[in-house]
Design a protein around this motif. Structure first.
Motif, PDB file in Angstrom:
ATOM      1  N   ILE A 162       0.793  -1.162  -0.104  1.00 45.10           N
ATOM      2  CA  ILE A 162       0.049  -0.016  -0.094  1.00 45.10           C
ATOM      3  C   ILE A 162       1.068   1.222   0.130  1.00 45.10           C
ATOM      4  CG2 ILE A 162      -1.870   1.382   1.435  1.00 45.10           C
ATOM      5  CD1 ILE A 162      -2.780  -1.235   2.245  1.00 45.10           C
ATOM      6  N   LEU A 163       1.892   1.153   0.801  1.00 42.16           N
ATOM      7  CA  LEU A 163       2.715   2.339   0.772  1.00 42.16           C
ATOM      8  C   LEU A 163       3.456   2.563  -0.573  1.00 42.16           C
ATOM      9  CD1 LEU A 163       4.394   1.904   4.569  1.00 42.16           C
ATOM     10  CD2 LEU A 163       2.621   3.608   3.732  1.00 42.16           C
ATOM     11  N   GLN A 164       4.018   1.369  -0.917  1.00 38.58           N
ATOM     12  CA  GLN A 164       4.714   1.666  -2.261  1.00 38.58           C
ATOM     13  C   GLN A 164       3.702   2.201  -3.261  1.00 38.58           C
ATOM     14  OE1 GLN A 164       6.018  -2.346  -2.819  1.00 38.58           O
ATOM     15  NE2 GLN A 164       8.300  -1.834  -1.973  1.00 38.58           N
ATOM     16  N   LEU A 165       2.551   1.676  -3.430  1.00 41.28           N
ATOM     17  CA  LEU A 165       1.476   1.915  -4.328  1.00 41.28           C
ATOM     18  C   LEU A 165       1.097   3.537  -4.352  1.00 41.28           C
ATOM     19  CD1 LEU A 165      -0.678   1.666  -6.591  1.00 41.28           C
ATOM     20  CD2 LEU A 165      -2.186   0.866  -4.898  1.00 41.28           C
ATOM     21  N   ARG A 166       1.041   3.873  -2.941  1.00 41.38           N
ATOM     22  CA  ARG A 166       0.784   5.488  -2.643  1.00 41.38           C
ATOM     23  C   ARG A 166       1.890   6.236  -3.011  1.00 41.38           C
ATOM     24  NH1 ARG A 166       2.052   8.412   1.561  1.00 41.38           N
ATOM     25  NH2 ARG A 166       0.821  10.133   1.954  1.00 41.38           N
ATOM     26  N   SER A 167       3.107   5.778  -2.963  1.00 44.18           N
ATOM     27  CA  SER A 167       4.278   6.624  -3.305  1.00 44.18           C
ATOM     28  C   SER A 167       4.441   6.635  -4.634  1.00 44.18           C
ATOM     29  CB  SER A 167       5.437   5.659  -2.600  1.00 44.18           C
ATOM     30  OG  SER A 167       5.821   5.818  -1.350  1.00 44.18           O
ATOM     31  N   ARG A 168       3.943   5.785  -5.411  1.00 44.71           N
ATOM     32  CA  ARG A 168       4.016   5.634  -7.088  1.00 44.71           C
ATOM     33  C   ARG A 168       2.982   6.776  -7.547  1.00 44.71           C
ATOM     34  NH1 ARG A 168       5.010   0.033  -6.715  1.00 44.71           N
ATOM     35  NH2 ARG A 168       2.865  -0.266  -6.950  1.00 44.71           N
ATOM     36  N   LEU A 169       1.780   6.895  -6.899  1.00 41.44           N
ATOM     37  CA  LEU A 169       0.702   7.718  -7.169  1.00 41.44           C
ATOM     38  C   LEU A 169       1.079   9.138  -6.994  1.00 41.44           C
ATOM     39  CD1 LEU A 169      -2.522   5.684  -5.803  1.00 41.44           C
ATOM     40  CD2 LEU A 169      -1.798   6.213  -8.107  1.00 41.44           C
ATOM     41  N   LEU A 170       1.715   9.542  -5.525  1.00 44.63           N
ATOM     42  CA  LEU A 170       2.314  10.642  -5.561  1.00 44.63           C
ATOM     43  C   LEU A 170       3.494  10.948  -6.426  1.00 44.63           C
ATOM     44  CD1 LEU A 170       2.296  10.589  -1.573  1.00 44.63           C
ATOM     45  CD2 LEU A 170       0.817  11.728  -3.030  1.00 44.63           C
ATOM     46  N   ALA A 171       4.042  10.367  -6.865  1.00 47.41           N
ATOM     47  CA  ALA A 171       5.286  10.548  -7.587  1.00 47.41           C
ATOM     48  C   ALA A 171       4.793  10.719  -9.088  1.00 47.41           C
ATOM     49  CB  ALA A 171       6.378   9.446  -7.548  1.00 47.41           C
ATOM     50  N   THR A 172       3.937  10.019  -9.609  1.00 48.40           N
ATOM     51  CA  THR A 172       3.526  10.176 -10.902  1.00 48.40           C
ATOM     52  C   THR A 172       2.168  10.996 -10.988  1.00 48.40           C
ATOM     53  OG1 THR A 172       2.004   8.323 -10.830  1.00 48.40           O
ATOM     54  CG2 THR A 172       4.128   7.869 -11.537  1.00 48.40           C
ATOM     55  N   GLY A 173       1.546  11.570 -10.093  1.00 49.08           N
ATOM     56  CA  GLY A 173       0.670  12.545  -9.890  1.00 49.08           C
ATOM     57  C   GLY A 173      -0.684  11.541 -10.506  1.00 49.08           C
ATOM     58  N   ALA A 174      -0.611  10.300 -10.220  1.00 49.33           N
ATOM     59  CA  ALA A 174      -1.825   9.527 -11.047  1.00 49.33           C
ATOM     60  C   ALA A 174      -3.023   9.410 -10.201  1.00 49.33           C
ATOM     61  CB  ALA A 174      -1.218   7.953 -11.195  1.00 49.33           C
ATOM     62  N   SER A 175      -3.049  10.026  -9.042  1.00 49.90           N
ATOM     63  CA  SER A 175      -4.305  10.102  -8.317  1.00 49.90           C
ATOM     64  C   SER A 175      -5.203  11.051  -8.863  1.00 49.90           C
ATOM     65  CB  SER A 175      -3.996  10.503  -6.816  1.00 49.90           C
ATOM     66  OG  SER A 175      -5.379  10.698  -6.136  1.00 49.90           O
ATOM     67  N   GLU A 176      -6.346  10.641  -9.170  1.00 46.86           N
ATOM     68  CA  GLU A 176      -7.347  11.225 -10.000  1.00 46.86           C
ATOM     69  C   GLU A 176      -8.285  12.326  -9.111  1.00 46.86           C
ATOM     70  OE1 GLU A 176      -8.070  11.621 -13.125  1.00 46.86           O
ATOM     71  OE2 GLU A 176      -6.408  10.422 -13.474  1.00 46.86           O
ATOM     72  N   TRP A 177      -7.457  13.360  -8.668  1.00 45.33           N
ATOM     73  CA  TRP A 177      -8.411  14.245  -7.589  1.00 45.33           C
ATOM     74  C   TRP A 177      -9.134  15.289  -8.383  1.00 45.33           C
ATOM     75  CZ3 TRP A 177      -7.967  19.653  -8.547  1.00 45.33           C
ATOM     76  CH2 TRP A 177      -6.666  19.577  -9.419  1.00 45.33           C
ATOM     77  N   THR A 178     -10.235  15.805  -7.936  1.00 45.48           N
ATOM     78  CA  THR A 178     -11.202  16.449  -8.344  1.00 45.48           C
ATOM     79  C   THR A 178     -11.432  17.298  -7.288  1.00 45.48           C
ATOM     80  OG1 THR A 178     -13.213  15.066  -7.321  1.00 45.48           O
ATOM     81  CG2 THR A 178     -12.316  14.645  -9.852  1.00 45.48           C
ATOM     82  N   TYR A 179     -12.606  18.377  -7.644  1.00 46.69           N
ATOM     83  CA  TYR A 179     -12.895  19.365  -6.617  1.00 46.69           C
ATOM     84  C   TYR A 179     -14.019  19.033  -5.946  1.00 46.69           C
ATOM     85  CZ  TYR A 179      -9.588  22.787  -8.417  1.00 46.69           C
ATOM     86  OH  TYR A 179      -8.590  23.517  -8.729  1.00 46.69           O
ATOM     87  N   ILE A 180     -14.930  18.052  -6.121  1.00 46.67           N
ATOM     88  CA  ILE A 180     -16.144  17.598  -5.707  1.00 46.67           C
ATOM     89  C   ILE A 180     -16.169  15.997  -5.728  1.00 46.67           C
ATOM     90  CG2 ILE A 180     -17.468  19.903  -6.025  1.00 46.67           C
ATOM     91  CD1 ILE A 180     -18.868  18.366  -8.020  1.00 46.67           C
ATOM     92  N   GLY A 181     -16.877  15.455  -4.828  1.00 44.68           N
ATOM     93  CA  GLY A 181     -16.972  13.995  -4.868  1.00 44.68           C
ATOM     94  C   GLY A 181     -15.945  13.218  -4.039  1.00 44.68           C
ATOM     95  N   PRO A 182     -16.080  11.940  -4.218  1.00 42.82           N
ATOM     96  CA  PRO A 182     -15.079  10.981  -3.456  1.00 42.82           C
ATOM     97  C   PRO A 182     -13.751  11.501  -3.671  1.00 42.82           C
ATOM     98  CG  PRO A 182     -15.885   9.805  -5.351  1.00 42.82           C
ATOM     99  CD  PRO A 182     -16.585  11.144  -5.295  1.00 42.82           C
ATOM    100  N   HIS A 183     -13.353  12.184  -4.633  1.00 45.61           N
ATOM    101  CA  HIS A 183     -11.984  12.605  -4.831  1.00 45.61           C
ATOM    102  C   HIS A 183     -11.781  14.057  -4.761  1.00 45.61           C
ATOM    103  CE1 HIS A 183     -10.719   8.436  -6.011  1.00 45.61           C
ATOM    104  NE2 HIS A 183     -11.682   8.540  -7.136  1.00 45.61           N
ATOM    105  N   GLY A 184     -12.678  14.787  -4.175  1.00 50.28           N
ATOM    106  CA  GLY A 184     -12.807  16.148  -3.897  1.00 50.28           C
ATOM    107  C   GLY A 184     -11.872  16.566  -2.996  1.00 50.28           C
ATOM    108  N   GLU A 185     -11.828  17.931  -2.804  1.00 55.02           N
ATOM    109  CA  GLU A 185     -10.932  18.605  -1.833  1.00 55.02           C
ATOM    110  C   GLU A 185     -11.107  18.029  -0.227  1.00 55.02           C
ATOM    111  OE1 GLU A 185     -11.659  22.694  -0.738  1.00 55.02           O
ATOM    112  OE2 GLU A 185     -13.114  22.914  -2.258  1.00 55.02           O
TER     113      GLU A 185
END
Length: 352
Positions: free
Chosen positions: A16-39
């Protein structure tokens, strides 16, 4: 290889930590302004978004600092032969800037990288990220620079405490703005996420307010993930104007969806809500006496009218007292006359 229950748990944690690190490094997390990935959920994937030095903020308690001098901008008047990239990155419209653009503040040099916009929607009165005494504006422009004295590029500087400097320009509805139209006229060409075009350079100074000596200054963060607390913010006090039709171009022309997506979502309300100030201090380059000068002009007129009214009342009272005094004197004079009774025919005739 993970053997045993304890080892499997430990391996799961590492994964999980490695996956999270890869997401942070690549910016792959699909953030949005609203919803489940919202601010409200950014801090789950980007921990910095939950720290105590976040942006934007509301400017309501500020300290006048006479040491804050006017911002100096170098190389902002770009030639039309300069090719600038205009992109829809799925979150905002972004324009790259050449390294010849420099900002000098407090004797420190910063190199420009890009500018982008934040705005609301046709049904949303808000749009700016920063606010002044609770007042938001329909839109806000950010011009991003990095500390060129200490770092070679923005990728190195972006997570450093003194790495970035951003100019914030508040935008209100008013007259048509030809400088902003140089950007807005190309929006339909980058309607969908991932679209990019080349556009000619122009004088970026025209996107800023005329008064560069009146601004708010504080230490904050990027207003989008990863929310690094690395930004020296300079937000100008005076807004610039664009027309209502120009604002509609921002609100209607862009999508956060790619061209081949069936369900297309408009790019609206791409602003972060104000964050707590916590223990930070906000400084301003202008004296408090000049704050809300536009309102003070109206107040001055009101005071002048009130003063004239008071003077008129005082004059009226003085005149009233004068005439009452005259009347009283005349009455007293009449009371002092003694009439003698007529004792003869001649007296009667003389009194007739």
């Amino acid at each position: 290889m993970c053997l045993g229950r304890g080892s499997r748990i430990w391996c799961s944690v590492i994964f999980i930590l490695q996956l999270r690190s890869r997401l942070l490094a690549t910016g792959a997390s699909e953030w949005t302004y609203i919803g489940p990935h919202g601010e409200d959920h950014w801090a789950l994937s980007y921990p910095e978004c939950g720290n105590h030095q976040q942006s934007p903020i509301d400017f309501h308690t500020c300290i006048y600092d006479p040491a804050l001098q006017p911002i100096q901008l170098l190389g902002y008047n770009l030639s039309a032969t300069e090719n600038l990239s205009l992109t829809n990155d799925g979150h905002a419209v972004k324009m790259t800037l050449p390294p010849t653009m420099q900002m000098i503040s407090m004797s420190h040099h910063y190199t420009a990288v890009q500018l982008h916009l934040h705005w609301g929607s046709e049904t949303e009165d808000l749009g700016s990220e920063h606010a002044i005494s609770g007042r938001h504006y329909p839109s806000e422009l950010h011009i991003v620079h990095y500390n060129a004295e200490k770092y070679n590029d923005i990728s190195i500087a972006q997570d450093k405490g003194d790495g970035l400097a951003v100019l914030g320009i508040l935008i209100e509805i008013g007259s048509f703005n030809p400088a902003y139209e140089k950007i807005f006229s190309h929006l339909k060409e980058i309607r969908f996420k991932g679209k990019e075009i080349k556009m000619p350079g122009f004088d970026i100074n025209d996107l800023l307010p005329q008064q560069l000596d009146e601004y708010y200054r504080y230490n904050g963060s990027l207003t989008t993930p990863p929310c690094y607390p690395s930004v020296l913010w300079t937000v100008f006090r005076k807004p610039v104007q664009i027309s209502g039709d120009q604002l509609l171009e921002l609100q209607r022309d862009l999508y956060i969806s790619q061209v081949d997506e069936a369900n297309r979502t408009g790019m609206v309300n791409n602003y972060r809500h104000v964050q707590k100030l916590w223990e930070r201090k906000v400084f301003m380059s202008f004296h408090e006496d000049t704050l809300n000068a536009d309102h003070k002009l109206t107040l001055g007129v009101i005071l002048a009218i009130a003063l004239c009214s008071v003077l008129c009342v005082m004059v009226a009272l003085a005149l009233s007292c004068f005439f009452l005094r005259k009347r009283a004197d005349k009455t007293t004079e009449n009371r002092g006359v003694i009439y003698k009774p007529a004792t003869s025919k001649e007296d009667v005739l003389s009194q007739a």
